[in-house]
Write an enzyme that holds these catalytic residues in place. Structure first.
Site, mmCIF file in Angstrom:
data_model
loop_
_atom_site.group_PDB
_atom_site.id
_atom_site.type_symbol
_atom_site.label_atom_id
_atom_site.label_comp_id
_atom_site.label_asym_id
_atom_site.label_seq_id
_atom_site.Cartn_x
_atom_site.Cartn_y
_atom_site.Cartn_z
ATOM 1 N N SER A 1 0.833 -1.192 0.000
ATOM 2 C CA SER A 1 0.000 0.000 0.000
ATOM 3 C C SER A 1 0.881 1.261 0.000
ATOM 4 O O SER A 1 1.780 1.391 -0.818
ATOM 5 C CB SER A 1 -0.940 -0.059 1.210
ATOM 6 O OG SER A 1 -1.932 0.928 1.130
ATOM 7 N N HIS B 1 -2.114 -1.033 -4.545
ATOM 8 C CA HIS B 1 -3.567 -1.006 -4.739
ATOM 9 C C HIS B 1 -4.064 0.434 -4.673
ATOM 10 O O HIS B 1 -3.313 1.364 -4.409
ATOM 11 C CB HIS B 1 -4.266 -1.878 -3.686
ATOM 12 C CG HIS B 1 -4.248 -1.299 -2.307
ATOM 13 N ND1 HIS B 1 -5.218 -1.569 -1.360
ATOM 14 C CD2 HIS B 1 -3.385 -0.442 -1.688
ATOM 15 C CE1 HIS B 1 -4.961 -0.932 -0.244
ATOM 16 N NE2 HIS B 1 -3.857 -0.240 -0.406
#
Length: 242
Positions: free
Chosen positions: A92, A115
């Site tokens: 992330s 993501h």
């Protein structure tokens, strides 16, 4: 509240520093003025003006987006050369911090996870539409960082698809798209991945789920902490989040 980072000047080289980011990146206010980003900046400044090499070690499942962006920008604009080591996982927003470094080195059994950002939303339809627009803008800042690092190896269309799919990249896969500069031999620490990680994401590779022996994991962590504590050249205190 413990800091999720640790900074130390190298005992062998006064011009070199080690930074460890281990654990969730959190947004926290230690006092009225001292927030996560400002505290990180103060610790970075305290390393001194003579630092010309920063070794950034990351094992992190992600966390607060804007704090991570701020830290990444501090790394990107620091006068020192920054080499990022993905000791186990940079997921992330942690992958954005890593992508802000001048050079990225990954053991062959470490991973990046990329993501789209998340946001908790309450309210009416108008609130949700605004939140979706805001998330698109937040995602764009990550896209810019990834593309800046990868250069010609990565297109905007490709990185957006990677983000849409919540993609887990091996070191070699990251190297193929320009988000890793060097792949090195497997690192034992890459086996130390928290159970909590698997509750946050939907596409965790099965090999990671199978790789953790929970009965041994705590002992392994204790050994890491003991080893880190003894290594006074790098770590003076137990790393937050380990």
């Amino acid at each position: 509240m413990k800091k999720f980072w640790e900074m130390k000047q190298s005992a062998n080289n006064a011009n070199e520093a080690e930074i460890f980011i281990y654990g969730d990146i959190v947004r926290y206010q230690w006092d009225e003025q001292d927030t996560t980003a400002s505290s990180f900046q103060k610790d970075l400044k305290a390393l001194g003006d003579s630092i010309n090499q920063i070794n950034l070690h990351v094992n992190c499942p992600g966390g607060a987006v804007f704090e991570g962006i701020a830290i990444g920008n501090m790394m990107k604009h620091h006068k020192a050369n920054v080499t990022a080591y993905v000791d186990a996982l940079a997921a992330s927003i942690a992958s954005v911090i890593v992508a802000s470094a001048d050079k990225i080195i990954m053991p062959e059994n470490s991973m990046l996870m990329i993501h789209n950002p998340w946001m908790g939303v309450r309210g009416n339809a108008k609130d949700f539409r605004k939140a979706a627009d805001d998330l698109d803008k937040i995602a764009e800042s990550s896209v810019i960082t990834y593309l800046s690092k990868a250069g010609a190896k990565l297109t905007e269309e490709r990185i957006k698809q990677i983000m849409d799919d919540e993609t887990w990249l091996t070191a070699k896969e990251a190297q193929e798209i320009g988000l890793c500069d060097e792949v090195m031999e497997s690192n034992q620490i890459a086996a130390c991945i928290s159970d909590e990680l698997f509750q946050k994401y939907s596409n965790v590779p099965e090999i990671l789920n199978q790789s953790i022996d929970k009965s041994k994991d705590n002992e392994f962590r204790k050994k890491l902490i003991a080893d880190a504590t003894q290594n006074s050249a790098l770590i003076g205190t137990i790393l937050g989040g380990l």
